[in-house]
Design an enzyme around this catalytic site. Sequence first.
Site, short mmCIF file in Angstrom:
data_model
loop_
_atom_site.label_atom_id
_atom_site.label_comp_id
_atom_site.label_asym_id
_atom_site.label_seq_id
_atom_site.Cartn_x
_atom_site.Cartn_y
_atom_site.Cartn_z
N ASP A 180 12.49 -15.28 -0.93
CA ASP A 180 13.62 -14.42 -0.56
C ASP A 180 13.42 -12.96 -0.99
O ASP A 180 14.31 -12.13 -0.79
CB ASP A 180 14.92 -14.94 -1.20
CG ASP A 180 15.61 -16.00 -0.33
OD1 ASP A 180 15.37 -16.03 0.89
OD2 ASP A 180 16.41 -16.77 -0.90
N HIS A 230 27.54 -12.21 1.31
CA HIS A 230 27.33 -10.91 0.67
C HIS A 230 28.14 -9.88 1.47
O HIS A 230 28.23 -10.00 2.70
CB HIS A 230 25.85 -10.47 0.77
CG HIS A 230 24.93 -11.02 -0.29
ND1 HIS A 230 23.66 -11.46 0.01
CD2 HIS A 230 25.07 -11.16 -1.63
CE1 HIS A 230 23.07 -11.87 -1.09
NE2 HIS A 230 23.89 -11.70 -2.11
N CYS A 280 19.73 -6.38 4.64
CA CYS A 280 19.22 -7.22 3.54
C CYS A 280 17.78 -6.85 3.19
O CYS A 280 17.37 -6.98 2.04
CB CYS A 280 19.25 -8.69 3.92
SG CYS A 280 20.88 -9.34 4.23
N1 ARG Z 1 18.34 -16.16 1.31
C1 ARG Z 1 18.90 -15.01 0.64
C2 ARG Z 1 20.03 -15.42 -0.27
O1 ARG Z 1 20.77 -16.31 0.08
C3 ARG Z 1 19.35 -14.01 1.65
C4 ARG Z 1 19.82 -12.71 1.05
C5 ARG Z 1 20.33 -11.75 2.05
N2 ARG Z 1 20.56 -10.49 1.47
C6 ARG Z 1 21.63 -9.72 1.68
N3 ARG Z 1 21.62 -8.52 1.20
N4 ARG Z 1 22.69 -10.16 2.28
O2 ARG Z 1 20.21 -14.89 -1.34
#
Ligand code: ARG
Length: 257
Positions: free
Chosen positions: A57, A156, A250
């Site tokens: 990630d 988020h 992201c």
């Molecule tokens: N797989 C990551 C998580 O769940 C994705 C993060 C996405 N990042 C963001 N800034 N929304 O943490």
Amino acid sequence: MTPPRFFAVDYAINPWMDTTTPVDIALAVAQWETLRDTYQRLGHVVDVVDAVPGLPDMVYAANGGLILDRTAIVARFKYSQRQPESIAYAQWMNSRGYTTVQTRHVNEGQGDLLPVGEVILAGTGFRTDPRAHIEIADIVGRPVISLQLVDPCFYHLDTALTVLDDTTVAYYPPAFTELSRAQLKDLFPDAIVVDSADAYVLGLNAVSDGRRVVYPAAAAGYAGQLSTAGFTPVAVDMSELLKGGGSIKCCTLEVYS
Ligand code: ARG
């Protein structure tokens, strides 16, 4: 930005992640390179942080922290799988001469912490702890406005809201509590309100420089709304990185210094 060299969906910490779906690393890298090239073509400077094996990630660089006024607040991740990323991002921040500070409570960096004008909009409900909002207000000396997220698909703040310029945002109201919606309406009477079709391709996970808005190509309706409001939408396809629950914003840690 961090290239998705070791991108994978090996664990599921948000509803977008399905560990049975195969991931095409070459395609993820190609889409990421297009995003990097797009920023450079628009005249932005892109620094690349090396990817670390075993941290799939890490491509979602926005979560690495919040850099504001020469201070770098390092992320404290909620899930153990992502915790080592903060070491890699802190190293990069130190190497760039930023003073790094830690919070005691969980904060997932720019995933949940979005400066707009003189204030910081701060998401909570799934990842960043509201107690970290208070710590961050103390560290940066700016007002922090807490917004409560309610839909796990929008875990988020940057999945449900784009900062377009110092006074304008776009958002998806159903991602927020009634109270947070009322606050957003009050703060941003001219906000762009997006439809669910655009929200559910993470269309709001976009990056604006105040004029040009780099947005996920699938969010066609949002692009039309941006044009009508006087912004220039710039499409980039991030379909492969959507498998991890992220898109353009992201993958981008903006530096406000
Ligand atoms: N797989 C990551 C998580 O769940 C994705 C993060 C996405 N990042 C963001 N800034 N929304 O943490």
